[in-house]
Design a protein around this motif. Structure first.
Motif, PDB file in Angstrom:
ATOM      1  N   GLN A  68      26.222  40.605  46.057  1.00  0.00           N
ATOM      2  CA  GLN A  68      27.449  41.053  46.076  1.00  0.00           C
ATOM      3  C   GLN A  68      27.944  42.266  45.067  1.00  0.00           C
ATOM      4  O   GLN A  68      29.183  42.431  44.780  1.00  0.00           O
ATOM      5  CB  GLN A  68      28.389  39.814  45.936  1.00  0.00           C
TER       6      GLN A  68
ATOM      7  N   GLY B 152      26.725  35.124  42.825  1.00  0.00           N
ATOM      8  CA  GLY B 152      27.184  36.445  43.019  1.00  0.00           C
ATOM      9  C   GLY B 152      25.827  37.381  43.571  1.00  0.00           C
ATOM     10  O   GLY B 152      26.312  38.494  43.745  1.00  0.00           O
TER      11      GLY B 152
ATOM     12  N   GLY C 117      31.525  44.000  44.509  1.00  0.00           N
ATOM     13  CA  GLY C 117      32.297  43.937  43.140  1.00  0.00           C
ATOM     14  C   GLY C 117      32.718  45.004  42.562  1.00  0.00           C
ATOM     15  O   GLY C 117      33.765  45.283  41.823  1.00  0.00           O
TER      16      GLY C 117
END
Length: 71
Positions: free
Chosen positions: A58, A55, A62
């Motif tokens: 990102q 992740g 998100g």
């Protein structure tokens, strides 16, 4: 099953013996339980690090999805 030789100072060995006795188990079983806990902790940390890496970069996406979900 494997055997493991563990060298400990006498005072630590005595304390482990007392701990095992107070829990109604053996030092061997106590060590097995402790290593199981340590390995579970290691596995959880490893999974977390893999997910964090996946992740990485990102955060904005998100947060946008979270904003959408919250309305």
């Amino acid at each position: 099953m494997s055997a493991l030789t563990l060298r400990l100072p006498d005072d630590k060995h005595q304390r482990l013996r007392l701990l095992a006795r107070s829990r109604g188990t053996t030092i061997n079983r106590l060590m097995d339980e402790m290593t199981s806990l340590m390995l579970a902790e290691f596995d959880a940390e490893t999974r977390f690090r893999v997910r964090a890496q996946a992740g990485a970069g990102q955060a904005e996406r998100g947060l946008a999805l979270l904003g959408k979900a919250l309305g």
